[in-house]
Design a protein around this motif. Structure first.
Motif, PDB file in Angstrom:
ATOM      1  N   ASN A  78      82.475 -45.526 -79.216  1.00 30.84           N
ATOM      2  CA  ASN A  78      81.510 -46.607 -79.044  1.00 30.84           C
ATOM      3  C   ASN A  78      81.483 -47.446 -80.329  1.00 30.84           C
ATOM      4  O   ASN A  78      82.063 -47.050 -81.352  1.00 30.84           O
ATOM      5  CB  ASN A  78      80.123 -46.062 -78.677  1.00 30.84           C
ATOM      6  CG  ASN A  78      79.513 -45.186 -79.757  1.00 30.84           C
ATOM      7  OD1 ASN A  78      79.733 -45.395 -80.949  1.00 30.84           O
ATOM      8  ND2 ASN A  78      78.726 -44.202 -79.347  1.00 30.84           N
ATOM      9  N   PRO A  79      80.848 -48.599 -80.341  1.00 29.13           N
ATOM     10  CA  PRO A  79      80.907 -49.480 -81.521  1.00 29.13           C
ATOM     11  C   PRO A  79      80.427 -48.818 -82.809  1.00 29.13           C
ATOM     12  O   PRO A  79      81.002 -49.045 -83.880  1.00 29.13           O
ATOM     13  CB  PRO A  79      80.007 -50.649 -81.125  1.00 29.13           C
ATOM     14  CG  PRO A  79      80.075 -50.691 -79.633  1.00 29.13           C
ATOM     15  CD  PRO A  79      80.170 -49.265 -79.207  1.00 29.13           C
ATOM     16  N   GLN A  80      79.384 -48.011 -82.724  1.00 29.36           N
ATOM     17  CA  GLN A  80      78.860 -47.376 -83.941  1.00 29.36           C
ATOM     18  C   GLN A  80      79.859 -46.348 -84.497  1.00 29.36           C
ATOM     19  O   GLN A  80      80.069 -46.259 -85.715  1.00 29.36           O
ATOM     20  CB  GLN A  80      77.522 -46.692 -83.653  1.00 29.36           C
ATOM     21  CG  GLN A  80      76.390 -47.643 -83.323  1.00 29.36           C
ATOM     22  CD  GLN A  80      76.411 -48.109 -81.873  1.00 29.36           C
ATOM     23  OE1 GLN A  80      77.109 -47.522 -81.027  1.00 29.36           O
ATOM     24  NE2 GLN A  80      75.653 -49.155 -81.565  1.00 29.36           N
ATOM     25  N   GLN A  81      80.475 -45.575 -83.595  1.00 26.95           N
ATOM     26  CA  GLN A  81      81.489 -44.622 -84.047  1.00 26.95           C
ATOM     27  C   GLN A  81      82.678 -45.343 -84.678  1.00 26.95           C
ATOM     28  O   GLN A  81      83.172 -44.954 -85.738  1.00 26.95           O
ATOM     29  CB  GLN A  81      81.975 -43.771 -82.879  1.00 26.95           C
ATOM     30  CG  GLN A  81      81.000 -42.741 -82.357  1.00 26.95           C
ATOM     31  CD  GLN A  81      81.563 -42.033 -81.136  1.00 26.95           C
ATOM     32  OE1 GLN A  81      81.877 -42.686 -80.124  1.00 26.95           O
ATOM     33  NE2 GLN A  81      81.686 -40.725 -81.212  1.00 26.95           N
ATOM     34  N   ALA A  82      83.139 -46.403 -84.019  1.00 25.49           N
ATOM     35  CA  ALA A  82      84.297 -47.139 -84.520  1.00 25.49           C
ATOM     36  C   ALA A  82      84.019 -47.746 -85.889  1.00 25.49           C
ATOM     37  O   ALA A  82      84.880 -47.724 -86.782  1.00 25.49           O
ATOM     38  CB  ALA A  82      84.673 -48.242 -83.525  1.00 25.49           C
TER      39      ALA A  82
ATOM     40  N   LEU B 245      74.553 -43.243 -86.280  1.00 26.73           N
ATOM     41  CA  LEU B 245      75.014 -43.150 -84.893  1.00 26.73           C
ATOM     42  C   LEU B 245      73.768 -42.928 -84.039  1.00 26.73           C
ATOM     43  O   LEU B 245      73.386 -41.802 -83.758  1.00 26.73           O
ATOM     44  CB  LEU B 245      76.003 -41.992 -84.722  1.00 26.73           C
ATOM     45  CG  LEU B 245      77.272 -42.007 -85.578  1.00 26.73           C
ATOM     46  CD1 LEU B 245      78.102 -40.759 -85.321  1.00 26.73           C
ATOM     47  CD2 LEU B 245      78.091 -43.257 -85.297  1.00 26.73           C
ATOM     48  N   PRO B 246      73.109 -44.002 -83.607  1.00 27.22           N
ATOM     49  CA  PRO B 246      71.805 -43.865 -82.932  1.00 27.22           C
ATOM     50  C   PRO B 246      71.891 -43.505 -81.461  1.00 27.22           C
ATOM     51  O   PRO B 246      70.867 -43.174 -80.852  1.00 27.22           O
ATOM     52  CB  PRO B 246      71.179 -45.241 -83.115  1.00 27.22           C
ATOM     53  CG  PRO B 246      72.361 -46.180 -83.181  1.00 27.22           C
ATOM     54  CD  PRO B 246      73.458 -45.416 -83.847  1.00 27.22           C
ATOM     55  N   LEU B 247      73.098 -43.571 -80.862  1.00 22.29           N
ATOM     56  CA  LEU B 247      73.239 -43.329 -79.425  1.00 22.29           C
ATOM     57  C   LEU B 247      74.129 -42.121 -79.168  1.00 22.29           C
ATOM     58  O   LEU B 247      75.015 -41.799 -79.964  1.00 22.29           O
ATOM     59  CB  LEU B 247      73.846 -44.554 -78.731  1.00 22.29           C
ATOM     60  CG  LEU B 247      73.101 -45.879 -78.870  1.00 22.29           C
ATOM     61  CD1 LEU B 247      73.885 -46.994 -78.199  1.00 22.29           C
ATOM     62  CD2 LEU B 247      71.707 -45.775 -78.289  1.00 22.29           C
ATOM     63  N   ARG B 248      73.907 -41.498 -78.024  1.00 20.41           N
ATOM     64  CA  ARG B 248      74.777 -40.399 -77.632  1.00 20.41           C
ATOM     65  C   ARG B 248      76.143 -40.943 -77.210  1.00 20.41           C
ATOM     66  O   ARG B 248      76.243 -42.051 -76.661  1.00 20.41           O
ATOM     67  CB  ARG B 248      74.137 -39.591 -76.508  1.00 20.41           C
ATOM     68  CG  ARG B 248      72.979 -38.734 -77.033  1.00 20.41           C
ATOM     69  CD  ARG B 248      72.437 -37.787 -76.014  1.00 20.41           C
ATOM     70  NE  ARG B 248      71.771 -36.645 -76.666  1.00 20.41           N
ATOM     71  CZ  ARG B 248      71.150 -35.678 -76.017  1.00 20.41           C
ATOM     72  NH1 ARG B 248      71.094 -35.691 -74.697  1.00 20.41           N
ATOM     73  NH2 ARG B 248      70.591 -34.676 -76.684  1.00 20.41           N
ATOM     74  N   ALA B 249      77.177 -40.146 -77.474  1.00 19.56           N
ATOM     75  CA  ALA B 249      78.544 -40.607 -77.239  1.00 19.56           C
ATOM     76  C   ALA B 249      78.887 -40.655 -75.753  1.00 19.56           C
ATOM     77  O   ALA B 249      79.660 -41.513 -75.314  1.00 19.56           O
ATOM     78  CB  ALA B 249      79.522 -39.705 -77.981  1.00 19.56           C
TER      79      ALA B 249
END
Length: 810
Positions: A276-280, A452-456
């Motif tokens: 996701n964008p935050q992980q990337a 990383l505020p959201l679940r993957a």
């Protein structure tokens, strides 16, 4: 003895056994030079001691002794790990030899054992004794002496530990005085490990086998398929005979190899998920970093931190540099190891205490030889010899398991940061609930915080974190044997009826933590420790969870002899029993150190596999169920009684309670189906509990930091605990008083002294325990004060240990 100007090289040797000092010795050989990091055998008085070469001084004392043996030409420790050991010794105020010994895995360490054996005169006398020619000296010996002489007649003699406390030990001095027995240290070098026979193909042309040579054909084909080499121990007896026949025919060559040369089979490479964008963004930021930089990867539970680690390591390995990954518990290692091997194949070496010594040694040597580039393990893996280290990852960095509580009391997380800095590598600390120390470092800009505020999982990412219901047990008294509120019990039944899974969390193992006599009020307590014994129903035993003492459950009270014993309190074993009673059709499993702890090889992996495969409806467990597990079918988490943890006499109790409950809450709703969390408590207003319904980590941390700052506790001040113990209560108390007085005299206004005071567990393993706590904002002043104060406590039978940055107050 010889003087340092005579032939040979001077060596600075740190001893790996008491007194743990650094001494100068001479290597008498002229044609070689012992490498720094090598293990050597040196004389110390009448003993032979193992030590590590840590330098080559240009001069030394007037007289030095020669080393006796170099155990291996290849140094046990490389320069990078040796430098880390020096830093750790200085920071943790520990002897360098002890640190270096701790840096080696079991099997890599040489050992010395004190043993007694017959002298030549003793052997001659025993021979005359057997022949009836020993005269008056023989008549003076009784059967105990004769038996002891027989035991000592073997080439290796007998270890003194085996004689300790026996009649024979008391007789030993007399035999030594007579010149019949000598005592010395027997040095054992590192074991080569288990030997295996390999068949290596040498025939260039495929042979033709006859119709009665089917077994040879099978083995030949297996050797070819395996790339030309095959371990014979993996074959059937008939096939091993066929392998030997191939060797006799000149088609293969048989080689004996140490287990340290084994390579694990390559796992299939998994297809990476889409980031996701935050992980990337997190991966791109860290992968582009040159040189040392510390990152705090703060991701909610299920946010895909592991995938971020994998992508970053992939980038680092692409540049030819190595990676080190630390996890807090063995419980996390199997599933993480499988994910790493699925991505990197046999480029991963696993290191943790749950492995057999030969396995750990094999992994260690593969790393040192550069055969693999990724080390994965628990805290001791921080010393792993990873070549050209490019990234260091500490997963679940908040976990107290990174702190070693005995021997060398180091913190694996903090040493990992130092190692990354020295290797000019990227350091990543990952957690859903970062420690207050790491959060503060990010506040000050020393760590770069990535969120990383959201679940993957895309389905879970569209939902908020699972809702948390608080059940106030003051208003909703528990039913079901006093364990479950109506709300939680109904939720468990409904969840199981839907075909979904439940985790029930209670951080106390056993059936009942207290066995009490209703007649006289006495509880059954450990005679070695100042704690109550825990009842384990499956074994019908009482156990001390500190020293390991076990007793059969008596039928009556040992104090008043009346049969009025009652089991009070709750542990996971009792929870499992009650759940089976109220939900007889549910498939129930328990995960704690009694069912899957150290020593139960394969039990943990089997338990986790059953949950993953949907063969368990309800999983009951301690904190082992909270750490990093990704169970897609779990939609309900129930917490039975967290109050005991948050009421401990520990300034970190609130932080640990919040972290533990937020982590276990994160096991719910990680896949397609939403989750729910129910927490039963008698104190819903406690800050660690009140922040959970909104998953308000920031709010909790800000309030907790304000409280810590006012009291001067970490991260706003540094702590050192001086721990004293010994068998004599008066001697320990007197030593503790001297330590505190000396600390106040040395520390002045720079160092605050708390104590002396008895430890919360005042008796442990038969030793009386006292503590003196030192705190200061000045690390140098604190270290000087701690060392000098500890020295003041020295007394016969009293041991003083220094715990820098302590995590435990017990």
């Amino acid at each position: 003895m010889s003087d340092p100007g005579s032939e040979g090289t001077l060596l600075e040797v740190a001893l790996a056994l008491p007194p743990f000092a650094v001494y100068t010795y001479r290597d008498p050989r002229r044609d070689t030079r012992v490498a720094v990091g090598a293990q050597v055998v040196v004389p110390l008085g009448s003993r032979r001691i193992i030590g590590f070469v840590v330098g080559h001084p240009s001069d030394g004392p007037p007289e030095v002794r020669d080393i006796e043996e170099v155990l291996e030409d290849e140094p046990a420790l490389d320069a990078e790990v040796l430098a880390l050991g020096r830093w750790a010794a200085a920071y943790y105020l520990a002897p360098l030899g002890e640190v270096l010994r701790a840096a080696l895995p079991q099997g890599e360490r040489a050992a010395a054992q004190r043993r007694a054996r017959l002298t030549e005169d003793g052997r001659s006398f025993r021979k005359r004794l057997e022949q009836g020619k020993a005269g008056l000296a023989g008549l003076a010996l009784d059967q105990v002496d004769r038996t002891l002489l027989g035991r000592l007649s073997s080439q290796r003699g007998v270890g003194l530990r085996a004689l300790r406390g026996t009649v024979e030990e008391r007789r030993l001095t007399d035999l030594i005085d007579r010149g019949w027995v000598e005592v010395g240290d027997e040095v054992t070098a590192r074991s080569l490990g288990r030997q295996e026979i390999w068949a290596v193909k040498v025939a260039s042309v495929p042979p033709v086998f006859g119709p009665r040579q089917q077994a040879r054909q099978t083995v030949w084909d297996a050797i070819v398929t395996a790339g030309g080499e095959l371990r014979l121990s993996g074959l059937s007896p008939r096939e091993r005979i066929a392998g030997q026949a191939l060797a006799k025919a000149g088609l293969v060559r048989l080689e004996k190899r140490s287990s340290s040369l084994f390579r694990e089979s390559t796992a299939p490479v998994a297809t990476p998920p889409v980031l996701n964008p935050q992980q990337a963004e997190a991966v791109a930021t860290m992968a582009a970093t040159e040189g040392f930089r510390a990152f705090l990867l703060h991701g909610v539970t299920g946010s895909g931190k592991t995938e971020v680690y994998l992508r970053l390591i992939e980038a680092v390995r692409g540049r030819g540099r190595g990676a080190l990954v630390l996890v807090p518990e063995i419980a996390l290692t199997p599933q993480l190891a499988s994910r790493f091997r699925a991505r990197f194949g046999d480029d991963v070496a696993v290191l943790h205490s749950g492995l057999a010594p030969a396995e750990r040694r094999a992994a260690w040597r593969r790393l040192r030889a550069g055969e693999v580039g990724i080390a994965l393990g628990a805290r001791s893996a921080v010393f792993a010899p990873v070549p050209d280290l490019g990234v260091v990852v500490v997963d679940e960095e908040h976990d107290p398991s990174f702190k070693q509580e005995e021997g060398l009391r180091y913190n694996g997380r903090d040493l990992a940061l130092v190692r990354a800095q020295r290797a000019n590598a990227v350091a990543v600390l990952g957690s859903a609930t970062p420690s207050l120390e790491s959060y503060r470092q990010a506040q000050l800009g020393r760590y770069q915080r990535l969120s990383l505020p959201l679940r993957a999982n895309p389905a879970a990412a569209a939902r908020p974190l699972p809702p948390v219901d608080l059940v106030d047990l003051r208003r909703e008294p528990p039913m079901a044997d006093g364990l479950f509120s109506r709300r939680l019990l109904d939720a468990v039944k409904e969840t199981v009826a839907r075909g979904e899974q439940v985790i029930l969390f209670l951080n106390r193992r056993g059936f009942a933590p207290l066995v009490l006599c209703r007649a006289c009020g006495q509880s059954l307590r450990c005679h070695q420790c100042a704690v109550a014994l825990t009842f384990h129903r499956a074994q019908q035993e009482l156990a001390c969870h500190y020293c390991g003492t076990t007793l059969r459950l008596p039928h009556s009270c040992p104090a008043c002899r009346l049969p009025r014993l009652e089991q009070l309190g709750t542990g996971t074993e009792r929870v499992e029993s009650v759940v089976r009673e109220y939900l007889p059709d549910a498939r129930v499993a328990r995960l704690d150190r009694d069912t899957a702890g150290v020593g139960r090889q394969g039990a943990l992996e089997a338990a986790l596999a059953e949950v993953h495969e949907g063969r368990v409806d309800i999983l009951v467990g301690t904190q082992m169920v909270t750490k990093g597990h990704d169970f897609a079918g779990v939609t309900l988490v129930g917490v039975l009684l967290p109050d005991q943890g948050m009421n401990l006499p520990d300034f970190r109790a609130a932080e640990r309670t919040f972290q533990l409950l937020e982590q276990v809450a994160g096991r719910a709703g990680r896949a397609e189906r939403p989750g729910r969390v129910i927490i039963q408590t008698y104190n819903p207003e406690h800050p660690a509990i009140a922040a959970l319904p909104s998953h308000d980590y920031e709010g909790f941390v800000i309030n907790e930091l304000a409280r810590r700052k006012e009291a001067g506790y970490p991260p706003f001040g540094r702590l050192v605990a001086l721990r004293l113990e010994g068998p004599d209560p008066d001697a320990v108390a007197a030593s503790a008083a001297r330590v505190a007085d000396r600390g106040r005299a040395i520390g002045g206004n720079e160092v605050r002294i708390r104590g002396p005071a008895e430890a919360p567990i005042a008796l442990l393993r038969g030793q009386t325990r006292w503590q003196v706590w030192l705190s200061s904002e000045d690390r140098v002043a604190l270290s000087i004060c701690a060392q000098k104060a500890a020295a003041a406590g020295a007394a016969p039978g009293v041991w003083v240990s220094i715990d820098v940055d302590p995590l435990s107050v017990l």
